[in-house]
Design a protein around this motif. Structure first.
Motif, PDB file in Angstrom:
ATOM      1  N   MET A   1      97.737   0.435  -3.392  1.00 54.96           N
ATOM      2  CA  MET A   1      97.422   1.565  -4.265  1.00 54.96           C
ATOM      3  C   MET A   1      96.007   2.065  -3.972  1.00 54.96           C
ATOM      4  O   MET A   1      95.055   1.283  -3.966  1.00 54.96           O
ATOM      5  CB  MET A   1      97.530   1.125  -5.738  1.00 54.96           C
ATOM      6  CG  MET A   1      97.361   2.277  -6.728  1.00 54.96           C
ATOM      7  SD  MET A   1      97.403   1.740  -8.450  1.00 54.96           S
ATOM      8  CE  MET A   1      99.136   1.377  -8.642  1.00 54.96           C
ATOM      9  N   LYS A   6      94.701   4.541  -8.672  1.00 52.68           N
ATOM     10  CA  LYS A   6      94.140   3.628  -9.684  1.00 52.68           C
ATOM     11  C   LYS A   6      93.471   4.408 -10.810  1.00 52.68           C
ATOM     12  O   LYS A   6      93.608   4.066 -11.990  1.00 52.68           O
ATOM     13  CB  LYS A   6      93.125   2.682  -9.023  1.00 52.68           C
ATOM     14  CG  LYS A   6      93.751   1.637  -8.114  1.00 52.68           C
ATOM     15  CD  LYS A   6      92.681   0.772  -7.469  1.00 52.68           C
ATOM     16  CE  LYS A   6      93.303  -0.263  -6.528  1.00 52.68           C
ATOM     17  NZ  LYS A   6      92.272  -1.067  -5.815  1.00 52.68           N
ATOM     18  N   GLU A   9      96.111   5.938 -12.988  1.00 52.07           N
ATOM     19  CA  GLU A   9      96.763   4.903 -13.798  1.00 52.07           C
ATOM     20  C   GLU A   9      95.892   4.529 -15.004  1.00 52.07           C
ATOM     21  O   GLU A   9      96.392   4.386 -16.126  1.00 52.07           O
ATOM     22  CB  GLU A   9      97.006   3.663 -12.924  1.00 52.07           C
ATOM     23  CG  GLU A   9      98.002   2.669 -13.490  1.00 52.07           C
ATOM     24  CD  GLU A   9      99.422   3.213 -13.565  1.00 52.07           C
ATOM     25  OE1 GLU A   9     100.100   2.861 -14.539  1.00 52.07           O
ATOM     26  OE2 GLU A   9      99.835   3.981 -12.678  1.00 52.07           O
ATOM     27  N   LYS A  33      86.050   0.149 -15.703  1.00 54.56           N
ATOM     28  CA  LYS A  33      86.785   0.184 -14.425  1.00 54.56           C
ATOM     29  C   LYS A  33      86.883   1.611 -13.886  1.00 54.56           C
ATOM     30  O   LYS A  33      86.728   1.845 -12.691  1.00 54.56           O
ATOM     31  CB  LYS A  33      88.188  -0.397 -14.623  1.00 54.56           C
ATOM     32  CG  LYS A  33      88.235  -1.913 -14.796  1.00 54.56           C
ATOM     33  CD  LYS A  33      89.662  -2.396 -14.970  1.00 54.56           C
ATOM     34  CE  LYS A  33      89.699  -3.915 -15.136  1.00 54.56           C
ATOM     35  NZ  LYS A  33      91.066  -4.403 -15.383  1.00 54.56           N
ATOM     36  N   TYR A  37      85.597   2.980 -10.196  1.00 55.61           N
ATOM     37  CA  TYR A  37      86.436   3.638  -9.186  1.00 55.61           C
ATOM     38  C   TYR A  37      85.938   5.036  -8.862  1.00 55.61           C
ATOM     39  O   TYR A  37      85.981   5.476  -7.711  1.00 55.61           O
ATOM     40  CB  TYR A  37      87.888   3.691  -9.670  1.00 55.61           C
ATOM     41  CG  TYR A  37      88.592   2.351  -9.636  1.00 55.61           C
ATOM     42  CD1 TYR A  37      88.484   1.513  -8.528  1.00 55.61           C
ATOM     43  CD2 TYR A  37      89.363   1.908 -10.705  1.00 55.61           C
ATOM     44  CE1 TYR A  37      89.122   0.288  -8.489  1.00 55.61           C
ATOM     45  CE2 TYR A  37      90.009   0.678 -10.678  1.00 55.61           C
ATOM     46  CZ  TYR A  37      89.877  -0.126  -9.565  1.00 55.61           C
ATOM     47  OH  TYR A  37      90.513  -1.351  -9.532  1.00 55.61           O
TER      48      TYR A  37
END
Length: 343
Positions: A1, A6, A9, A33, A37
């Protein structure tokens, strides 16, 4: 992925998670998180490839203003009206394909205005050369967000989301949080005010997500987990933004009144040259510039040649702007003001 998948999601997970006491730690971790990213997404690619042409131009003048907005909202027309630079304007989208600089001369100051290519939804992920556009916007002192008044608030919300995702915080100040990583000793957590949004456990979970286990944290104001993440990441840019609604001659007077009353907003019409003088006054205030005039003893001041400084500048700053050796030889100065200002 991949990173984009990510991010998508995590954004879905945040949107479907209810906000309450039971889920605040889970949401805090997800936001940490997400910030990680997004930071990875902005990092330059390590793979060797042909370097593309950049947008950035040399910073000049007393201040820099970036014009951002969707295609065909009137950025190029605005640049041509406010400066002596002719930027191509047409009825089709993506007329401007690179950064075009111009200079606004106002109250003796030279303000550099950058006409940036129109950005599209998903610019933060690199769509439509969005990363280059946003990278130039980060170097500006003020952002003018050019919006189409006929589209309502849709464009404003989309652009704010794009800029927020790449670490540009509009019309906000840096959170008053002291944060310092240490080599040992664990987490030292304190606050000088009652906190309603961040607890010690949540702060610890967010720090662990960034592999930080020893640090000093001091909250001097009631901040959200997002503000604390911004402090940890450390690459956020806080800048004033002026929302400029163009094409107001095409909407009703009630809608013009509604848009004009929104905070940090100005309504104009480039086609009919309406309200451009008020926009310049607002831009001057947002740049926080002041004019300083020098005078010789026994003579009147020369009001044709101003020294342009930022609000908050000291006499020492003025000396350095005149000549770098003047401050070391400086003894005293007499200062007159036309009205009270913040020094």
């Amino acid at each position: 992925m991949g990173i984009l998948e990510k991010i998508a999601e995590i954004e879905k997970e945040i949107s479907r998670t209810q906000k309450n006491k039971a889920t605040e730690y889970h949401l805090g971790l997800l936001k940490a998180k997400l910030a990680k990213y997004r930071a990875q997404l902005l990092e330059p690619s390590k793979s060797a490839g042909v370097k593309g042409e950049g947008f950035d131009v040399m910073k000049s003048g007393d201040a820099r203003v970036a014009l951002i907005g969707f295609p065909s909202v009137g950025k190029s027309t605005f640049l041509s009206l406010m400066t002596s630079t002719a930027s191509e304007a047409a009825s089709y989208e993506f007329t401007t394909l690179t950064c075009i600089p111009g200079v606004i001369e106002y109250k003796g100051a030279n303000i550099q205005l950058l006409d940036l290519p129109g950005i599209i939804e998903g610019a933060a992920q690199g769509k439509g050369r969005g990363r280059q556009v946003i990278a130039v916007a980060r170097t500006a002192d003020v952002v003018i967000m050019m919006l189409d008044a006929t589209k309502g608030d849709v464009q404003r919300e989309l652009l704010e989301k794009e800029l927020e995702s790449v670490g540009i915080r509009l019309n906000r100040r840096k959170p008053n949080i002291y944060f310092k990583p240490k080599k040992g000793g664990g987490l030292s957590y304190n606050s000088t005010v009652p906190l309603t949004q961040c607890s010690e456990k949540l702060v610890q979970l967010i720090l662990h997500e960034y592999k930080i286990f020893n640090a000093e944290v001091l909250f001097r104001e009631d901040c959200s987990p997002d503000d604390f993440i911004d402090v940890i990441v450390g690459n956020r840019v806080y800048m004033p933004c002026l929302y400029v609604y163009n094409k107001v001659d095409q909407i009703s007077i009630e809608e013009v009144d509604r848009l004009a009353r929104q905070p940090n907003s100005v309504v104009i019409s480039c086609g009919m040259k309406l309200n451009l003088d008020y926009l310049l006054e607002m831009l001057w205030e947002y740049l926080a510039l002041i004019c300083i005039y020098t005078k010789k003893r026994g003579e009147r001041p020369d009001f044709n040649d101003a020294i342009i400084m930022r609000r908050g500048a000291t006499v020492e700053h003025v000396c350095h702007s005149i000549h770098r050796t003047l401050a070391s030889q400086f003894k005293y100065a007499l200062v007159w003001v036309s009205k009270p200002i913040l020094l």
